[in-house]
Design a protein around this motif. Structure first.
Motif, PDB file in Angstrom:
ATOM      1  N   SER A   1      50.361  38.207  47.017  1.00  0.00           N
ATOM      2  CA  SER A   1      49.854  38.846  48.220  1.00  0.00           C
ATOM      3  C   SER A   1      48.821  37.939  48.901  1.00  0.00           C
ATOM      4  O   SER A   1      48.831  37.774  50.126  1.00  0.00           O
ATOM      5  CB  SER A   1      49.231  40.198  47.859  1.00  0.00           C
ATOM      6  OG  SER A   1      48.656  40.797  48.984  1.00  0.00           O
ATOM      7  N   VAL A   2      47.941  37.331  48.108  1.00  0.00           N
ATOM      8  CA  VAL A   2      46.917  36.429  48.648  1.00  0.00           C
ATOM      9  C   VAL A   2      47.577  35.210  49.293  1.00  0.00           C
ATOM     10  O   VAL A   2      47.204  34.799  50.394  1.00  0.00           O
ATOM     11  CB  VAL A   2      45.898  36.020  47.558  1.00  0.00           C
ATOM     12  CG1 VAL A   2      45.012  34.876  48.040  1.00  0.00           C
ATOM     13  CG2 VAL A   2      45.048  37.215  47.149  1.00  0.00           C
TER      14      VAL A   2
ATOM     15  N   LEU B   1      44.393  38.315  59.892  1.00  0.00           N
ATOM     16  CA  LEU B   1      43.442  37.341  59.368  1.00  0.00           C
ATOM     17  C   LEU B   1      42.571  36.876  60.524  1.00  0.00           C
ATOM     18  O   LEU B   1      43.086  36.425  61.545  1.00  0.00           O
ATOM     19  CB  LEU B   1      44.204  36.157  58.758  1.00  0.00           C
ATOM     20  CG  LEU B   1      43.399  34.957  58.304  1.00  0.00           C
ATOM     21  CD1 LEU B   1      42.505  35.335  57.124  1.00  0.00           C
ATOM     22  CD2 LEU B   1      44.340  33.824  57.902  1.00  0.00           C
ATOM     23  N   GLY B   2      41.263  36.994  60.380  1.00  0.00           N
ATOM     24  CA  GLY B   2      40.351  36.545  61.417  1.00  0.00           C
ATOM     25  C   GLY B   2      40.047  35.069  61.272  1.00  0.00           C
ATOM     26  O   GLY B   2      39.998  34.538  60.157  1.00  0.00           O
TER      27      GLY B   2
ATOM     28  N   LEU C   1      37.898  31.311  58.012  1.00  0.00           N
ATOM     29  CA  LEU C   1      38.771  32.466  57.914  1.00  0.00           C
ATOM     30  C   LEU C   1      37.918  33.645  57.495  1.00  0.00           C
ATOM     31  O   LEU C   1      36.987  33.494  56.699  1.00  0.00           O
ATOM     32  CB  LEU C   1      39.866  32.228  56.877  1.00  0.00           C
ATOM     33  CG  LEU C   1      40.691  30.959  57.030  1.00  0.00           C
ATOM     34  CD1 LEU C   1      41.733  30.877  55.930  1.00  0.00           C
ATOM     35  CD2 LEU C   1      41.335  30.875  58.395  1.00  0.00           C
ATOM     36  N   VAL C   2      38.243  34.823  58.006  1.00  0.00           N
ATOM     37  CA  VAL C   2      37.459  36.021  57.713  1.00  0.00           C
ATOM     38  C   VAL C   2      38.413  37.152  57.341  1.00  0.00           C
ATOM     39  O   VAL C   2      39.357  37.437  58.075  1.00  0.00           O
ATOM     40  CB  VAL C   2      36.618  36.451  58.938  1.00  0.00           C
ATOM     41  CG1 VAL C   2      35.711  37.615  58.589  1.00  0.00           C
ATOM     42  CG2 VAL C   2      35.821  35.289  59.499  1.00  0.00           C
ATOM     43  N   ASP C   3      38.153  37.803  56.195  1.00  0.00           N
ATOM     44  CA  ASP C   3      39.011  38.921  55.777  1.00  0.00           C
ATOM     45  C   ASP C   3      38.392  40.246  56.221  1.00  0.00           C
ATOM     46  O   ASP C   3      37.302  40.266  56.818  1.00  0.00           O
ATOM     47  CB  ASP C   3      39.298  38.859  54.272  1.00  0.00           C
ATOM     48  CG  ASP C   3      38.111  39.207  53.387  1.00  0.00           C
ATOM     49  OD1 ASP C   3      37.083  39.714  53.872  1.00  0.00           O
ATOM     50  OD2 ASP C   3      38.217  38.969  52.172  1.00  0.00           O
TER      51      ASP C   3
ATOM     52  N   PHE D   1      40.869  37.995  50.884  1.00  0.00           N
ATOM     53  CA  PHE D   1      41.907  38.929  50.444  1.00  0.00           C
ATOM     54  C   PHE D   1      42.358  39.841  51.572  1.00  0.00           C
ATOM     55  O   PHE D   1      41.552  40.273  52.399  1.00  0.00           O
ATOM     56  CB  PHE D   1      41.373  39.784  49.293  1.00  0.00           C
ATOM     57  CG  PHE D   1      40.915  38.976  48.135  1.00  0.00           C
ATOM     58  CD1 PHE D   1      41.813  38.596  47.144  1.00  0.00           C
ATOM     59  CD2 PHE D   1      39.598  38.563  48.022  1.00  0.00           C
ATOM     60  CE1 PHE D   1      41.406  37.826  46.065  1.00  0.00           C
ATOM     61  CE2 PHE D   1      39.177  37.799  46.943  1.00  0.00           C
ATOM     62  CZ  PHE D   1      40.088  37.419  45.965  1.00  0.00           C
ATOM     63  N   PRO D   2      43.646  40.213  51.566  1.00  0.00           N
ATOM     64  CA  PRO D   2      44.115  41.211  52.524  1.00  0.00           C
ATOM     65  C   PRO D   2      43.519  42.571  52.200  1.00  0.00           C
ATOM     66  O   PRO D   2      43.101  42.813  51.068  1.00  0.00           O
ATOM     67  CB  PRO D   2      45.636  41.203  52.324  1.00  0.00           C
ATOM     68  CG  PRO D   2      45.858  40.643  50.963  1.00  0.00           C
ATOM     69  CD  PRO D   2      44.707  39.727  50.689  1.00  0.00           C
ATOM     70  N   ALA D   3      43.487  43.434  53.177  1.00  0.00           N
ATOM     71  CA  ALA D   3      42.906  44.761  52.977  1.00  0.00           C
ATOM     72  C   ALA D   3      43.580  45.514  51.842  1.00  0.00           C
ATOM     73  O   ALA D   3      42.931  46.245  51.099  1.00  0.00           O
ATOM     74  CB  ALA D   3      43.007  45.578  54.268  1.00  0.00           C
ATOM     75  N   SER D   4      44.872  45.308  51.643  1.00  0.00           N
ATOM     76  CA  SER D   4      45.601  46.032  50.609  1.00  0.00           C
ATOM     77  C   SER D   4      45.208  45.594  49.201  1.00  0.00           C
ATOM     78  O   SER D   4      45.538  46.270  48.234  1.00  0.00           O
ATOM     79  CB  SER D   4      47.103  45.831  50.799  1.00  0.00           C
ATOM     80  OG  SER D   4      47.437  44.460  50.709  1.00  0.00           O
TER      81      SER D   4
END
Length: 192
Positions: free
Chosen positions: A109-110, A146-147, A157-159, A187-190
């Protein structure tokens, strides 16, 4: 008059076919290479082939070697990857690192969160950030946002939890896009 229109139509069809075929005529693209430390990365290799023997990416190469995210990255027509360096993994506590690396679902996922469709170089990122006034949001292969922002001249990069990873080396080519090297894990929100 009818014969004239038929000849004209035939000419237009032939010209259109010739023009569209030109796109596929040459498969010998010039190789683009860029060196970082002991490693030379090239546009003629896949992302995995570029990092598999690079000393700064032993952990990511091991993740991709037999993982499903490798196939997904290689199946993309064009993809930009934010490559997680070994240093980024080693900066985590051993417990956290082992927890992440020991869970194939999380690590895949990452990896997919660190990839966006298309070829996005650093110039494009900086231009879009300037146009948008600070932060842009990219849709990842994971399906999340992804910010990306610029801080003190560096791209970050900002999660969703406002964790950051800085791009420490940019604009490396691989067979189907670009990759940039980052110094942290986000990391993604999930997966929070």
């Amino acid at each position: 008059m009818h014969l004239k229109n038929t000849v004209l139509l035939f000419f237009i069809l032939c010209l259109g076919t010739t023009v569209s075929a030109q796109k596929y005529l040459s498969t010998n693209n010039a190789e683009v290479s860029k060196t970082l430390g002991e490693s030379t990365f090239t546009s003629n290799k896949t992302f995995y082939e570029n990092i598999e023997e690079a000393p700064d990416f032993t952990i990511l190469a091991k993740i991709l070697k037999n993982g499903p995210s490798r196939k997904e990255l290689e199946s993309q027509e064009m993809v930009t990857i934010f490559a997680i360096s070994d240093e980024a993994f080693l900066n985590l506590s051993k417990k956290t690192r082992d927890s992440i690396l020991g869970n194939p679902r999380i690590i895949n996922s990452v990896v997919k969160y660190m990839a966006v469709p298309g070829r996005v170089d650093s110039h494009t990122l900086k231009s879009e950030i300037a146009k948008k006034g600070g932060t842009i949001h990219l849709k990842t292969l994971e399906g999340e946002t992804l910010g990306v922002r610029e801080t003190n001249g560096l791209l970050q990069l900002v999660d969703p939890e406002n964790r950051t990873a800085t791009i420490i080396a940019e604009d490396f080519y691989h067979k189907n896009g670009y990759f940039h090297i980052i110094d942290g894990l986000i990391f993604p929100a999930s997966e929070e």
